[in-house]
Motif scaffolding. Sequence first.
Motif, mmCIF file in Angstrom:
data_model
loop_
_atom_site.group_PDB
_atom_site.id
_atom_site.type_symbol
_atom_site.label_atom_id
_atom_site.label_comp_id
_atom_site.label_asym_id
_atom_site.label_seq_id
_atom_site.Cartn_x
_atom_site.Cartn_y
_atom_site.Cartn_z
ATOM 1 N N LYS A 1 -6.514 5.223 -13.928
ATOM 2 C CA LYS A 1 -7.663 4.324 -14.058
ATOM 3 C C LYS A 1 -7.922 3.660 -12.704
ATOM 4 O O LYS A 1 -7.032 3.571 -11.857
ATOM 5 N N ASP A 2 -9.153 3.172 -12.507
ATOM 6 C CA ASP A 2 -9.416 2.332 -11.345
ATOM 7 C C ASP A 2 -8.781 0.980 -11.643
ATOM 8 O O ASP A 2 -9.095 0.352 -12.652
ATOM 9 N N CYS A 3 -7.874 0.547 -10.792
ATOM 10 C CA CYS A 3 -7.109 -0.667 -11.060
ATOM 11 C C CYS A 3 -7.334 -1.682 -9.941
ATOM 12 O O CYS A 3 -7.107 -1.390 -8.771
ATOM 13 N N TYR A 4 -7.793 -2.874 -10.350
ATOM 14 C CA TYR A 4 -8.055 -3.953 -9.404
ATOM 15 C C TYR A 4 -7.184 -5.150 -9.758
ATOM 16 O O TYR A 4 -7.138 -5.570 -10.913
ATOM 17 N N VAL A 5 -6.498 -5.677 -8.749
ATOM 18 C CA VAL A 5 -5.644 -6.847 -8.927
ATOM 19 C C VAL A 5 -6.280 -8.007 -8.171
ATOM 20 O O VAL A 5 -6.490 -7.922 -6.962
ATOM 21 N N PHE A 6 -6.581 -9.079 -8.909
ATOM 22 C CA PHE A 6 -7.166 -10.262 -8.286
ATOM 23 C C PHE A 6 -6.063 -11.130 -7.705
ATOM 24 O O PHE A 6 -5.076 -11.429 -8.370
ATOM 25 N N THR A 7 -6.229 -11.519 -6.444
ATOM 26 C CA THR A 7 -5.242 -12.321 -5.749
ATOM 27 C C THR A 7 -5.937 -13.247 -4.764
ATOM 28 O O THR A 7 -7.065 -12.973 -4.326
ATOM 29 N N ARG A 8 -5.260 -14.326 -4.422
ATOM 30 C CA ARG A 8 -5.793 -15.241 -3.403
ATOM 31 C C ARG A 8 -5.308 -14.841 -2.011
ATOM 32 O O ARG A 8 -5.726 -15.399 -1.019
ATOM 33 N N GLU B 1 -1.656 3.103 -3.369
ATOM 34 C CA GLU B 1 -2.219 4.329 -3.939
ATOM 35 C C GLU B 1 -2.805 4.065 -5.322
ATOM 36 O O GLU B 1 -3.781 4.688 -5.723
ATOM 37 N N ASP B 2 -2.214 3.117 -6.064
ATOM 38 C CA ASP B 2 -2.613 2.869 -7.446
ATOM 39 C C ASP B 2 -3.534 1.676 -7.638
ATOM 40 O O ASP B 2 -4.195 1.574 -8.663
ATOM 41 N N VAL B 3 -3.560 0.748 -6.675
ATOM 42 C CA VAL B 3 -4.188 -0.547 -6.892
ATOM 43 C C VAL B 3 -5.020 -0.973 -5.692
ATOM 44 O O VAL B 3 -4.623 -0.786 -4.550
ATOM 45 N N SER B 4 -6.189 -1.574 -5.991
ATOM 46 C CA SER B 4 -6.974 -2.260 -4.956
ATOM 47 C C SER B 4 -6.834 -3.755 -5.207
ATOM 48 O O SER B 4 -7.038 -4.223 -6.332
ATOM 49 N N PHE B 5 -6.463 -4.495 -4.176
ATOM 50 C CA PHE B 5 -6.308 -5.940 -4.290
ATOM 51 C C PHE B 5 -7.625 -6.611 -3.923
ATOM 52 O O PHE B 5 -8.212 -6.313 -2.886
ATOM 53 N N ILE B 6 -8.073 -7.513 -4.786
ATOM 54 C CA ILE B 6 -9.381 -8.138 -4.644
ATOM 55 C C ILE B 6 -9.188 -9.640 -4.450
ATOM 56 O O ILE B 6 -8.535 -10.297 -5.261
ATOM 57 N N ASN B 7 -9.763 -10.181 -3.377
ATOM 58 C CA ASN B 7 -9.725 -11.633 -3.191
ATOM 59 C C ASN B 7 -11.127 -12.184 -2.974
ATOM 60 O O ASN B 7 -11.306 -13.205 -2.347
ATOM 61 N N GLU B 8 -12.106 -11.500 -3.541
ATOM 62 C CA GLU B 8 -13.484 -11.972 -3.460
ATOM 63 C C GLU B 8 -13.876 -12.652 -4.761
ATOM 64 O O GLU B 8 -13.081 -12.735 -5.700
#
Length: 174
Positions: free
Chosen positions: A70-77, A84-91
């Motif tokens: 799956k497309d996986c997004y992790v929200f972080t500050r 390879e598995d995760v995009s980290f999002i701080n927007e």
Amino acid sequence: MRKLVLFIAMSLDGYIATKDESLDWLFNSEGEGDNGYLEFYDTVDTVLIGKKTYDWIMKHETGDFPYNNKDCYVFTRSLIEDTEDVSFINEDIVSFTNQLKNQKGKNIWIVGGGELLQSFVEEKLVDEIILTVAPTVIGNGIPLFKEGDYQLDLSLKGTRNFNQFVELHYTVKK
């Protein structure tokens, strides 16, 4: 438009984990198969996770990353390099989520946790809630819904039971 869906289990008294982040209570009751997990999992192609929940998953899961197809997004500050598995999002959560909802695809799953869910609820981004209630009262822990200045009005879409578990499926009235 794609739907943002919360699919989660909780204790009868409204907790998603104990204070020490244990889920042992969840596995002490007899379910039925996977309690509808794979059926739901096939309806989504994107998962959204808070950083604390992601860290818990990485600490407790063995084997392959559980959402690697799956497309996986992790929200972080924090600024963290993608894997390879995760995009980290701080927007901004609202604009990022609305962009996802406007793209073609399957539904989007809010995996957790409570802080991320709180942001989605307060911003009126949640479209459906699929809540599986375990026949357990744990007394205290991490609540599914945190206190706040918000209200969600729901419409019951359906119920199912998986042996001792009850699934409640709601749409969020907008």
